[in-house]
Motif scaffolding. Structure first.
Motif, PDB file in Angstrom:
ATOM      1  N   ALA A   1      83.335   2.617  33.210  1.00 39.14           N
ATOM      2  CA  ALA A   1      83.034   1.884  31.976  1.00 39.14           C
ATOM      3  C   ALA A   1      81.612   2.104  31.482  1.00 39.14           C
ATOM      4  O   ALA A   1      81.331   1.957  30.297  1.00 39.14           O
TER       5      ALA A   1
ATOM      6  N   TYR B   1      86.997  -0.177  24.900  1.00 35.15           N
ATOM      7  CA  TYR B   1      85.674  -0.776  24.691  1.00 35.15           C
ATOM      8  C   TYR B   1      84.948   0.010  23.603  1.00 35.15           C
ATOM      9  O   TYR B   1      84.532   1.149  23.824  1.00 35.15           O
TER      10      TYR B   1
ATOM     11  N   GLU C   1      80.875  -5.045  24.474  1.00 34.58           N
ATOM     12  CA  GLU C   1      82.209  -5.361  24.982  1.00 34.58           C
ATOM     13  C   GLU C   1      82.317  -5.072  26.472  1.00 34.58           C
ATOM     14  O   GLU C   1      82.980  -5.803  27.219  1.00 34.58           O
ATOM     15  N   ILE C   2      81.651  -4.030  26.932  1.00 30.96           N
ATOM     16  CA  ILE C   2      81.646  -3.698  28.363  1.00 30.96           C
ATOM     17  C   ILE C   2      80.934  -4.803  29.142  1.00 30.96           C
ATOM     18  O   ILE C   2      81.414  -5.267  30.184  1.00 30.96           O
TER      19      ILE C   2
ATOM     20  N   GLU D   1      83.029  -8.027  29.385  1.00 26.47           N
ATOM     21  CA  GLU D   1      84.151  -7.889  30.319  1.00 26.47           C
ATOM     22  C   GLU D   1      83.657  -7.839  31.766  1.00 26.47           C
ATOM     23  O   GLU D   1      84.293  -8.373  32.675  1.00 26.47           O
TER      24      GLU D   1
END
Length: 403
Positions: A139, A210, A215-216, A219
């Motif tokens: 990610a 993402y 957003e990463i 999460e």
């Protein structure tokens, strides 16, 4: 590099001792002061008062090694010797050493400048840990180790500190704050700030859904918090099963571990995005002459001052910001005769942005005894209702404001 706003008030903490370090302290002679370890009695550089002869229990004579000196003068050595603080080995035939007691040492170890991977993690370890957290997805390319940030927090934060990371990235700092709170029972809070940098379309993160770095980070906090609580619950269950097994064997169970009875760490967080005000601003652009339609449209657009694409909660948080109310205060929904209101900070504020309110509804709001009531400008049908509401709230020492 570490910066402090005030050098005089800045403090550097200490690292807690590991189990391995504590195990080095023993008590072979049953010293009433508890566990100790032998420490070299000599030191470097020349010190004239530290040049004297020591006679051991078996009559052997000892001088400091060449180029060194005893850490004390002869008078101090005699005091230490009579107080049982000098050790000549089990059989009394070894060079003199000073006993360093665990009970007399400061809490923790002074940090040095060399931090090993074993205690501070590595970039490779951080990458593998993040991939594991994201079910094998890469990610983020350059995450920092949670161990590293945790050690920094140990040195430069207290248990109730607010930790700000202005370049949050994958939110390693948030993860480390939650982890450290779980370990030492702290109540640290974090503020993560990150520009919504877009993920390259070719990246694994983008393919996983993402769109940007924020957003990463969000999460990662969710997953790290969930995994942490899962591990804590699993540990508690294992301890219960162990205790139950001991009871079945008629053994005395271990005393309760403080961590097993302590509340789980807070892993919740709020997300805010920087934006323009939720309230419309009057457009002062001059109108063309005799353009009555444009004037009418612009006037009608200001009847409801809240922008149509904004939610009640958007406005509630803007009100909190403008009134200096911390964004960490609780915000909960309250039903007032079918109308939605919002309690901020356990009724420090009661905010209702609905229209069509009645005087009876205002009285119901007053029953919650808030410090202030915030209403939409068009909340009540007319000036008479607004005046009645004002006097009802004034009699109960509740201030009312309109937005």
């Amino acid at each position: 590099l570490v910066y402090a706003k005030s050098f005089e008030s800045a403090e550097v903490g200490k690292f807690p001792r590991t189990e391995e370090q504590i195990e080095k302290f023993q008590n072979p002679d049953n010293d009433p002061r508890g566990p100790w370890k032998a420490e070299n009695l000599s030191a470097g550089k020349y010190y004239s008062a530290g040049q004297f002869e020591i006679i051991g229990p078996d009559g052997r004579k000892y001088l400091p090694p060449s180029g060194r000196y005893w850490r004390c003068n002869e008078t101090k050595f005699t005091e230490w010797l009579s107080d049982g603080r000098i050790w000549f080995g089990k059989d009394g035939t070894s060079r003199p050493m000073r006993k360093k007691y665990l009970s007399e040492m400061e809490d923790g170890l002074t940090p040095d400048t060399w931090w090993e991977h074993e205690t501070s993690g590595s970039n490779k370890e951080a990458t593998l840990a993040l991939k594991d957290l994201f079910s094998g997805e890469a990610a983020f390319d350059t995450p920092k180790p949670v161990k590293l940030i945790s050690r920094l927090l140990t040195l430069f934060s207290g248990k109730d500190s607010i930790v700000l990371d202005f370049f949050s990235g994958s939110a390693t700092t948030a993860h480390a704050v939650m982890q450290l709170n779980a370990e030492d029972g702290g109540n640290r809070q974090f503020i993560m700030v990150q520009l919504p940098e877009l993920c390259p379309e070719s990246s694994e993160a983008f393919k996983a859904g993402y769109k940007n770095i924020c957003e990463i980070g969000k999460e990662r906090i969710r997953r790290a918090g969930a995994k942490m609580l899962e591990n804590i619950e699993s540990t508690k269950q294992n301890k219960k099963q162990t205790t139950k097994h001991k009871e079945q064997l008629s053994l005395v169970p271990d005393s309760d571990d403080a961590s097993s009875n302590s509340p789980s760490p807070d892993t919740g967080f709020k997300v805010f995005k920087l934006d323009s005000s939720n309230l419309k601003i009057w457009d002062s652009t001059p109108f063309p002459e005799d353009d009555l339609l444009s004037i009418s449209n612009r006037l009608h657009s200001m009847i409801d001052r809240i922008k149509p694409d904004r939610t009640d909660l958007d406005v509630v948080y803007e009100i909190m910001l403008k009134m200096g109310v911390p964004l960490t205060y609780s915000v909960s929904q309250v039903d007032i005769s079918g109308k939605t209101a919002w309690s901020v900070g356990d009724f420090l504020l009661l905010i209702c942005l609905s229209d069509g309110l009645t005087v009876e509804m205002i009285e119901e709001m007053a029953n919650y005894a808030p410090g202030q009531i915030i209403l939409a400008e068009n909340a009540l049908p007319d000036d008479t209702a607004m005046s009645n509401a004002y006097y009802i709230l004034r009699d109960r020492n509740i201030e009312v404001k309109l937005v």
